[in-house]
Design an enzyme around this catalytic site. Structure first.
Site, PDB file in Angstrom:
ATOM      1  N   LYS A  79      40.677  35.908  49.523  1.00  0.00           N
ATOM      2  CA  LYS A  79      40.958  36.690  48.315  1.00  0.00           C
ATOM      3  C   LYS A  79      42.300  37.396  48.479  1.00  0.00           C
ATOM      4  O   LYS A  79      42.604  37.927  49.558  1.00  0.00           O
ATOM      5  CB  LYS A  79      39.827  37.716  48.112  1.00  0.00           C
ATOM      6  CG  LYS A  79      39.840  38.429  46.767  1.00  0.00           C
ATOM      7  CD  LYS A  79      38.622  39.359  46.659  1.00  0.00           C
ATOM      8  CE  LYS A  79      38.531  40.050  45.308  1.00  0.00           C
ATOM      9  NZ  LYS A  79      37.340  40.922  45.202  1.00  0.00           N
ATOM     10  N   SER A 154      34.831  40.229  40.919  1.00  0.00           N
ATOM     11  CA  SER A 154      36.272  40.028  40.949  1.00  0.00           C
ATOM     12  C   SER A 154      36.726  38.922  41.893  1.00  0.00           C
ATOM     13  O   SER A 154      37.835  38.443  41.774  1.00  0.00           O
ATOM     14  CB  SER A 154      36.951  41.338  41.354  1.00  0.00           C
ATOM     15  OG  SER A 154      36.624  41.670  42.682  1.00  0.00           O
ATOM     16  N   SER A 178      31.158  42.036  43.409  1.00  0.00           N
ATOM     17  CA  SER A 178      32.302  41.125  43.292  1.00  0.00           C
ATOM     18  C   SER A 178      32.244  39.887  44.176  1.00  0.00           C
ATOM     19  O   SER A 178      33.061  38.987  44.021  1.00  0.00           O
ATOM     20  CB  SER A 178      33.603  41.873  43.574  1.00  0.00           C
ATOM     21  OG  SER A 178      33.963  42.623  42.444  1.00  0.00           O
TER      22      SER A 178
END
Lengths: 487, 497
Positions: A79, A154, A178
């Site tokens: 990420k 996310s 997330s």
């Protein structure tokens, strides 16, 4: 060998016995990214040369008979809010569009010492604020099961990358769901470890007391393998906990005798999709069939979780994101009148609307005259939520329910309704407030062929129990073997 | 007009740790090489996290003990949020509602009146320092620059109650604070280098018609010398008296004002502070964990404390018989000086003798050479051995001075002088006090018998005691180590009995 269709276990075996090289594996995923990367939009940057060099180094070590790490030759999508020295780390924000960290996050170092290959940096909601990855200022990420739908967020880029088999493993961060929610949306396994289990050093902070880094994989075993490689104490993170890291992958196949499953009634409330409801109840029946003792449990303060979460998360975010002021690094506006104006203009240009909304909420909640009734009150409710879990977990081993009340929604469907979007996190948020671990496992599909996730939660540092429980279900089902088709 | 000045001080002190408060960067004053003592943590790069420096807390707790502050077993870190280019995270890690120490006091004695007062302390807390902004002062509008070497260094904030009643008391309070902190070796308290900084809150209580009227509080910021603190407060009191006489504004009528101090013009001036109506939005720093200290840990720190200056002064007066003045002169020179004095005293066994030598002979040399006691070439052990011989009556004070001068000469020539050097000098110069009374007696008799002295001898016999002087001189020339006092007595005894 169908490299990208393989599990991490199969890939490690194939590299070990020489069927394929690490370079073959990385190249196969890079080819897949070239072919489908833009359809999915999972990556903000692809580390083509670097990843091939890392893979070649793994092959060299193997042929030289040197010791290899647990993830040797396995590509990982990281990420883009986790610092990678020399590789841009944008947080999907205009603010950090050109930011290249001069240091590695602890997790990055852990991946490298496990001989993993960092194949690219995955898209996310700007600064991890969102539940659909639509708040990325830099790219649209699509759900591999239906590209009209969002991948969740996310950590949508990491989840979509693993779901689309653009990488066998992914790293995400979970502040309110997330990791688990996009795992559920993309049909993969995703886990949020106990707060303090994985060092946050080098994770760009959204809400420090809630953020936790965790793994994605196509199966539970891969998840266990990745978790045991990144977990552990780090003196650079004061909130990291000094507890030994069990060998999760070694025990994951051992079923739990006399498992007690508590079904959280509040997670099946109003607004739950009927497909989700039936799939998750069917999953719980699988545990019954395995001899588990299933009972209903209540987490009475769940109804306050979303409000509590947004007060705490936004308060911390307003402080954590104050450093992006255009002075020392990151975006600085070109036109400004004076110092104050430079701050204002740089932040106005650099942040997207959701980030601004949360900063303003947080500034308000911490303001003199308001912090007692908002921020401090939220801290008290947080304690009550933690107590709910302590009580519920006195009589059961794991808690079960849906990861998300609905399957993946369409891109654009909720962007104008932030409150409805926030409710997407209703089943996941409490675990962050309580600091406990949670995992989402594929548990079926909706009538329109979108994945549904089963969420399991356990007490602090009970990741081993959680993974074994998840594996018990996975072994009995084939949801995790399904692959999306997209072009 | 009758009024009482009401003064409270906020003092910031940099701690002498090796590294910064939340990262491993060196804690050094290094203005010539900006931005070299930095890392991702102290410049607030995305993803970096703070880790508390245990030594900084230990030094702070030590300081709190010296300031009679209560120590909390539980303390935590809070973020104080404001935007400024020298603050890279846009918040300062500080302590808000649970500082590590609270409720203490410092005793000060005013030189002008000799009066001793207690200045109470509200609290002392630990925080990280900001960096330094440097502005183009040419007036040509050049860029401002930021040096982050100082960013994140440990800073102790000590806040007094508004117990101070005059500018002199403020200065003496600060001087005593500096002395104390230097004694316990937690800070060098160098106001010029900014390792000790002071803000003063000043207002007046005007006494009018039996009423006590407080005037608006003014904070005078960034006072960077002891003289500056005294002068700024004096100026501010006069200014506030005038302001009261013109506008009669009371506390609460206007917002708290922040003023700067212009040392060149000797005036305070209105400042548009960065914190006008500031809301710092304090909240607990979620990146750090609360800190607990056990009573055992605190006791271990207490065991490392030295005798504080105030206690040392008292003990010099009560135990060694020094005058208050001499005691202060020695203690106020600093811990090394007082330690030197203590060692000389313990070797020679006579505090008054040691004090005389330190405040006169030694101090004169230090002044002439412009050096500190630590650089002085005669160690306390060596000086002590000289004084011990005087105290025991082995040599005279005059001989002691000769030995002292010779020791200096030898060490200036590059010799390391020791107690053996002292013995050698005494032997070489024949300074050992003559103890053989037969020898002294013979020498006296020879002088008396000398015809040239017939007149003096007669005068002494006739009761004219001052005539004895030249006779003593002659005996002393014969016998260098003899004690002039006893020679005098022996001559008188011989001639008058």
């Amino acid at each position: 060998m169908d490299i990208t269709g393989s599990t991490t276990g199969q890939l490690l075996d194939a590299m070990q016995d020489g069927t394929v090289s690490a370079v073959d594996v990385t190249q196969a995923y890079l080819d897949e990214i070239s072919a489908h990367g833009e359809t999915i939009g999972a990556f903000l940057s692809v580390n083509s040369e670097g990843s091939l060099a890392q893979a070649a180094e793994v092959d060299r070590k193997r042929s030289a008979g040197e010791a290899l790490g647990k993830l040797a030759g396995l590509p990982v999508a990281v990420k883009d809010n986790i610092c990678t020295k020399g590789l841009s780390t944008t947080c999907a924000s205009r603010m950090l569009e050109n930011f290249v960290p001069p240091y590695d996050a602890h997790v990055t170092t852990q991946l490298q010492s496990a001989d993993a290959v960092i194949i690219g940096k995955a898209n996310l909601d700007e600064f991890a604020m969102g539940s659909s990855t639509e708040n990325s200022a830099l790219k649209v990420t699509r759900n591999p099961w239906n590209t009209d739908h969002a991948p969740g967020g996310s950590s949508g880029g990491s989840a979509a990358a693993v779901g689309a088999r653009l990488a066998p493993l992914g790293i995400g961060s979970d502040t309110g769901g997330s990791i688990r929610q996009p795992a559920s949306f993309c049909g993969v396994v995703g886990m949020k470890p106990t707060y303090g289990r994985v060092s946050r050093y080098g994770l760009v902070a959204f809400a420090s007391s809630l953020d936790q880094i965790g793994p994605f994989a196509t199966d539970v075993t891969g998840t266990a393998r990745l978790l045991e490689s990144i977990a552990g104490y780090d003196a650079r993170d004061s909130t990291s906990v000094d507890q030994p890291v069990p060998n999760y992958s070694a025990t994951v196949d051992q079923p739990l005798e006399g498992l007690r499953v508590g079904v959280v009634s509040e997670f099946f409330g109003d607004g739950i999709d009927s497909d989700v409801d039936s799939s998750v109840r069917a999953a719980i029946d699988v545990y019954r069939s395995l001899g588990a003792e299933v009972s209903e449990v209540s987490l009475p303060h769940t109804k306050y979780a979303v409000a509590t979460y947004y007060l705490i998360a936004c308060s911390e975010a307003s402080s954590n994101l104050a450093r992006y002021d255009g002075v020392h690094y990151g975006r600085r506006a070109e036109q400004f009148e004076n110092m104050i104006d430079m701050y204002a203009a740089s932040r106005a240009e650099g942040f997207g609307p959701e980030v601004k909304r949360r900063i303003m909420l947080g500034v308000f909640a911490l303001s003199e005259g308001y912090s007692d009734q908002y921020y401090l009150k939220a801290l008290k409710v947080r304690r009550l939520i933690r107590n709910d879990f302590d009580t519920a977990l006195e009589n059961v081993d794991v808690l079960a329910g849906p990861t998300c009340p609905t399957p993946a929604f369409k891109i654009g469907e909720l962007v104008d309704d932030p409150l409805q979007m926030y409710l997407s996190d209703i089943c996941t948020i409490s675990a962050n407030l309580a600091g406990i671990p949670g995992v989402s496992v594929p548990a079926g599909f909706s009538s329109n062929a979108l994945p549904i996730g089963l969420q399991l939660l356990a007490g602090p540092f009970e990741e081993e129990k959680l993974l074994r429980a998840a594996r018990m279900f996975e072994r009995e089902t084939d949801w995790h073997t399904k692959r999306p088709t997209f072009s | 007009m009758e009024f009482t000045p009401i003064i409270g001080l906020e003092v910031h002190v940099q701690l002498l740790t090796k590294s910064k408060l939340f990262c491993g960067c060196p804690n050094l004053f290094n203005p010539d090489n900006p931005n070299v003592q930095t890392c991702p943590v102290c410049i607030g790069l995305p993803g970096s996290l703070p880790v508390m420096n245990q030594e900084a807390l230990r030094l702070s707790q030590k300081t709190a003990m010296a300031l009679n502050l209560n120590l909390a077993n539980f303390t935590k870190w809070d973020r104080k949020q404001y935007y400024y280019p020298d603050l890279p995270k846009a918040y300062q890690i500080s302590q808000f509602d649970l500082p590590f120490s609270y409720d203490g006091w410092v005793e000060v004695t005013l030189p002008s009146s000799g009066e001793t007062t207690k200045v109470r302390l509200i609290r002392a807390h630990l925080e990280e320092d900001a960096g330094k902004n440097m502005h183009d002062e040419s007036g040509r509008g050049g860029d401002s620059k930021v040096d982050l070497n100082r960013t994140g260094t440990p800073l102790l904030e000590i806040v007094s109650e508004p117990d101070i009643r005059c500018a002199e008391e403020a200065r003496v309070f600060l001087e005593e604070l500096r002395l104390l902190l230097r004694y316990i070796e937690v800070s060098d308290c160098n106001m010029q280098e900014g390792s000790m900084r002071c803000d003063a809150n000043v207002n007046l209580h005007v006494h009018e018609d039996g009423e006590k009227i407080p005037t608006p509080i003014v904070e005078v910021k960034n006072l960077n010398s002891f003289r500056g603190v005294e002068a700024a407060i004096e100026y501010e009191i006069k200014r506030q008296v005038k302001a009261w006489e013109t506008d009669r504004k009371r506390i609460g009528d206007v917002p708290k004002e922040t003023r700067g101090w212009d040392a060149d013009r000797g005036q305070t001036f209105a400042q548009r502070g960065k914190e006008d109506a500031a809301d710092y939005r304090y909240f607990p720093d979620p990146d750090l964990v609360p800190v607990t200290t056990t009573d055992e840990q605190l006791e271990a720190i207490r065991a490392t404390l030295c005798v504080f200056p105030a206690d040392r002064r008292k003990s010099y007066v009560n135990d060694l018989g020094l005058s208050e003045y001499d005691a202060s002169v020695i203690v106020d020179q600093g811990r090394e000086y007082a330690d030197y004095f203590d060692e000389v005293t313990s070797v020679c066994g006579d505090g008054k003798q040691a004090a005389n030598w330190l405040t006169q002979d030694v101090q004169r040399e230090l002044n002439d050479r412009k050096i500190e006691i630590a650089e002085f070439s005669i160690s306390a052990a060596v000086l002590g051995s000289v004084l011990q011989k005087i105290v025991k009556g082995d040599i005279t004070i005059k001989s002691g001075r000769e030995v002292f001068a010779e020791l200096l000469k030898q060490s200036d020539d590059g010799t390391t002088v020791s107690a053996e050097s002292v013995d050698a000098i005494i032997a070489d110069k024949g300074l050992g006090k003559e103890q053989d009374t037969g020898k002294i007696d013979a020498a006296i008799q020879a002088v008396i018998d000398n015809e040239r002295n017939a007149k003096a001898v007669e005068d002494v016999r006739g009761g004219k005691q001052q005539a004895v002087g030249p006779l003593i001189g002659q005996v002393m020339r014969e016998l260098k180590g003899a004690d002039a006092g006893s020679v005098r007595q022996m001559i008188i005894d011989k001639l008058t009995s």
